[in-house]
Design a protein around this motif. Structure first.
Motif, PDB file in Angstrom:
ATOM      1  N   PRO A 140       0.827  -1.215   0.000  1.00 56.56           N
ATOM      2  CA  PRO A 140       0.000   0.000   0.000  1.00 56.56           C
ATOM      3  C   PRO A 140       0.849   1.249   0.000  1.00 56.56           C
ATOM      4  N   ASP A 141       0.302   2.328  -0.565  1.00 55.05           N
ATOM      5  CA  ASP A 141       0.989   3.611  -0.559  1.00 55.05           C
ATOM      6  C   ASP A 141       1.040   4.147   0.855  1.00 55.05           C
ATOM      7  N   VAL A 142       2.202   4.659   1.261  1.00 58.57           N
ATOM      8  CA  VAL A 142       2.331   5.259   2.574  1.00 58.57           C
ATOM      9  C   VAL A 142       1.634   6.612   2.579  1.00 58.57           C
ATOM     10  N   LYS A 143       1.757   7.355   1.501  1.00 50.15           N
ATOM     11  CA  LYS A 143       1.075   8.624   1.360  1.00 50.15           C
ATOM     12  C   LYS A 143       0.978   8.947  -0.121  1.00 50.15           C
ATOM     13  N   ASP A 144       0.256  10.030  -0.450  1.00 46.96           N
ATOM     14  CA  ASP A 144       0.007  10.347  -1.849  1.00 46.96           C
ATOM     15  C   ASP A 144       1.299  10.608  -2.619  1.00 46.96           C
ATOM     16  N   GLU A 145       2.183  11.420  -2.066  1.00 45.42           N
ATOM     17  CA  GLU A 145       3.421  11.763  -2.751  1.00 45.42           C
ATOM     18  C   GLU A 145       4.617  11.194  -1.994  1.00 45.42           C
ATOM     19  N   PRO A 146       5.459  10.397  -2.645  1.00 47.31           N
ATOM     20  CA  PRO A 146       6.631   9.846  -1.960  1.00 47.31           C
ATOM     21  C   PRO A 146       7.660  10.933  -1.675  1.00 47.31           C
ATOM     22  N   ASP A 147       8.523  10.663  -0.717  1.00 46.51           N
ATOM     23  CA  ASP A 147       9.599  11.609  -0.406  1.00 46.51           C
ATOM     24  C   ASP A 147      10.594  11.713  -1.560  1.00 46.51           C
ATOM     25  N   ALA A 148      10.771  10.621  -2.285  1.00 40.82           N
ATOM     26  CA  ALA A 148      11.667  10.627  -3.448  1.00 40.82           C
ATOM     27  C   ALA A 148      11.185   9.576  -4.435  1.00 40.82           C
ATOM     28  N   SER A 149      11.429   9.805  -5.711  1.00 32.15           N
ATOM     29  CA  SER A 149      10.992   8.851  -6.725  1.00 32.15           C
ATOM     30  C   SER A 149      11.852   8.992  -7.977  1.00 32.15           C
ATOM     31  N   GLY A 150      11.764   8.006  -8.850  1.00 33.72           N
ATOM     32  CA  GLY A 150      12.499   8.066 -10.101  1.00 33.72           C
ATOM     33  C   GLY A 150      12.051   6.980 -11.046  1.00 33.72           C
ATOM     34  N   ASN A 151      12.202   7.212 -12.341  1.00 36.36           N
ATOM     35  CA  ASN A 151      11.902   6.222 -13.370  1.00 36.36           C
ATOM     36  C   ASN A 151      13.198   5.845 -14.080  1.00 36.36           C
ATOM     37  N   PHE A 152      13.458   4.553 -14.170  1.00 36.07           N
ATOM     38  CA  PHE A 152      14.723   4.094 -14.736  1.00 36.07           C
ATOM     39  C   PHE A 152      14.492   2.966 -15.737  1.00 36.07           C
ATOM     40  N   GLU A 153      15.048   3.125 -16.916  1.00 37.69           N
ATOM     41  CA  GLU A 153      14.867   2.132 -17.975  1.00 37.69           C
ATOM     42  C   GLU A 153      15.902   1.022 -17.857  1.00 37.69           C
ATOM     43  N   LEU A 154      15.431  -0.212 -17.867  1.00 38.45           N
ATOM     44  CA  LEU A 154      16.326  -1.365 -17.791  1.00 38.45           C
ATOM     45  C   LEU A 154      17.111  -1.499 -19.092  1.00 38.45           C
ATOM     46  N   ILE A 155      18.440  -1.548 -18.974  1.00 38.98           N
ATOM     47  CA  ILE A 155      19.279  -1.649 -20.170  1.00 38.98           C
ATOM     48  C   ILE A 155      20.069  -2.951 -20.220  1.00 38.98           C
ATOM     49  N   ASN A 156      20.048  -3.730 -19.123  1.00 41.60           N
ATOM     50  CA  ASN A 156      20.766  -5.008 -19.157  1.00 41.60           C
ATOM     51  C   ASN A 156      19.973  -6.012 -19.988  1.00 41.60           C
ATOM     52  N   PRO A 157      20.652  -6.928 -20.672  1.00 42.90           N
ATOM     53  CA  PRO A 157      20.002  -7.816 -21.642  1.00 42.90           C
ATOM     54  C   PRO A 157      18.825  -8.626 -21.104  1.00 42.90           C
ATOM     55  N   LEU A 158      18.916  -9.095 -19.844  1.00 47.19           N
ATOM     56  CA  LEU A 158      17.885  -9.975 -19.307  1.00 47.19           C
ATOM     57  C   LEU A 158      16.846  -9.249 -18.475  1.00 47.19           C
ATOM     58  N   GLY A 159      17.014  -7.940 -18.280  1.00 46.10           N
ATOM     59  CA  GLY A 159      16.049  -7.212 -17.470  1.00 46.10           C
ATOM     60  C   GLY A 159      16.068  -7.676 -16.027  1.00 46.10           C
ATOM     61  N   MET A 160      14.899  -7.709 -15.400  1.00 49.84           N
ATOM     62  CA  MET A 160      14.813  -8.092 -14.004  1.00 49.84           C
ATOM     63  C   MET A 160      14.850  -9.605 -13.849  1.00 49.84           C
ATOM     64  N   HIS A 161      15.867 -10.099 -13.148  1.00 47.22           N
ATOM     65  CA  HIS A 161      15.953 -11.519 -12.826  1.00 47.22           C
ATOM     66  C   HIS A 161      16.609 -11.635 -11.464  1.00 47.22           C
ATOM     67  N   ALA A 162      17.081 -12.815 -11.100  1.00 49.08           N
ATOM     68  CA  ALA A 162      17.519 -13.061  -9.725  1.00 49.08           C
ATOM     69  C   ALA A 162      18.650 -12.142  -9.269  1.00 49.08           C
ATOM     70  N   ARG A 163      19.677 -11.969 -10.100  1.00 47.16           N
ATOM     71  CA  ARG A 163      20.837 -11.179  -9.663  1.00 47.16           C
ATOM     72  C   ARG A 163      20.481  -9.711  -9.454  1.00 47.16           C
ATOM     73  N   PRO A 164      19.821  -9.045 -10.410  1.00 50.04           N
ATOM     74  CA  PRO A 164      19.398  -7.664 -10.152  1.00 50.04           C
ATOM     75  C   PRO A 164      18.474  -7.545  -8.939  1.00 50.04           C
ATOM     76  N   ALA A 165      17.549  -8.487  -8.801  1.00 47.11           N
ATOM     77  CA  ALA A 165      16.630  -8.448  -7.661  1.00 47.11           C
ATOM     78  C   ALA A 165      17.399  -8.517  -6.346  1.00 47.11           C
ATOM     79  N   ALA A 166      18.405  -9.395  -6.298  1.00 43.40           N
ATOM     80  CA  ALA A 166      19.203  -9.541  -5.076  1.00 43.40           C
ATOM     81  C   ALA A 166      19.993  -8.275  -4.778  1.00 43.40           C
ATOM     82  N   LYS A 167      20.545  -7.653  -5.813  1.00 46.73           N
ATOM     83  CA  LYS A 167      21.312  -6.423  -5.606  1.00 46.73           C
ATOM     84  C   LYS A 167      20.428  -5.295  -5.105  1.00 46.73           C
ATOM     85  N   ILE A 168      19.237  -5.184  -5.657  1.00 51.34           N
ATOM     86  CA  ILE A 168      18.319  -4.135  -5.213  1.00 51.34           C
ATOM     87  C   ILE A 168      17.909  -4.379  -3.763  1.00 51.34           C
TER      88      ILE A 168
END
Length: 233
Positions: A140-168
């Motif tokens: 659930p949203d904590v509030k209407d506007e987050p304290d910080a936000s950003g949009n980031f385009e995935l550029i790695n060949p496989l996109g989101m998978h186990a290794r990126p998920a673990a790093k995040i």
């Protein structure tokens, strides 16, 4: 040196498989499997676990050891081994799901985190949290506007998978912030991996929203990982 990690399971195959998985994401971390009995049956062995802890204490060069377990008696066996260890104060038992907690801990150790922070990274993992429409509720949203936000385009060949998920998830666990990535818990490896079901491949966008003291740091951390291709380019 890095913090060492010991995996205690009733099955030697499970312990070895979990270690193999985590090693793909944390190649510099000493991971030791201690599964099954001495004669390779299902169960746990105090002697085997104690030997693994002692080996890990040596391999970590004084940085400490975190132990993760699977079921019931494995916890008791691990606790007994810690009591008999040559340096019990340097060994911490994480209360975390085995595989997801192990990956988060390994990533934190790979990043140079201290033993207490590695243990916290494992325990911070939100077990079983998945996106809405993929078997669980949306964070659930904590509030209407987050304290910080950003949009980031995935550029790695496989996109989101186990290794990126673990790093995040591993990096965010050490920050004082509540973070969502495309609406799911940013500290849950399973939730982040479930984004694959929502076509989070190369070229898709991750929407990161954070609230709390370290909100900006959290958004910048995820953004930097994405922009660097999670080290896969």
């Amino acid at each position: 040196m890095t913090v060492g990690i010991v995996v205690v399971s009733h099955s030697s195959k499970i312990a070895e498989g979990a270690v193999e998985l985590a090693a793909q994401m944390a190649p510099d971390v000493e991971l030791v499997a201690a599964g099954g009995t001495d004669d390779e049956r299902i169960g746990t062995s105090l002697e085997k676990v104690l030997a693994a802890v002692e080996q890990s204490l040596v391999d970590s060069g004084g940085d400490g050891v975190v132990v993760l377990t699977d079921l019931g008696s494995a916890v008791m066996t691990a606790e007994s081994a810690m009591e008999f260890a040559s340096d019990p104060d340097a060994v911490l038992l994480a209360d975390a799901p085995l595989v997801e907690g192990l990956v988060a801990a390994a990533v934190a150790a790979q990043g140079g985190a201290a033993v207490g922070d590695v243990c916290k990274a494992a325990e911070a993992v939100a077990f079983g949290t998945v996106p809405a429409g993929v078997g669980g509720p949306e964070v659930p949203d904590v509030k209407d506007e987050p304290d910080a936000s950003g949009n980031f385009e995935l550029i790695n060949p496989l996109g989101m998978h186990a290794r990126p998920a673990a790093k995040i998830a591993g990096g965010l666990s050490g920050l004082d912030a509540e973070v969502t990535v495309n609406g799911v818990d940013g500290m849950s490896i399973m939730a982040l991996m479930a984004l694959m079901a929502l076509a989070a491949g190369k070229g898709s966008t991750l929407r990161v929203e954070a609230n709390g003291k370290d909100a900006l740091k959290a958004v910048q951390y995820v953004g930097r990982l994405v922009e660097e291709g999670f080290g896969e380019l």
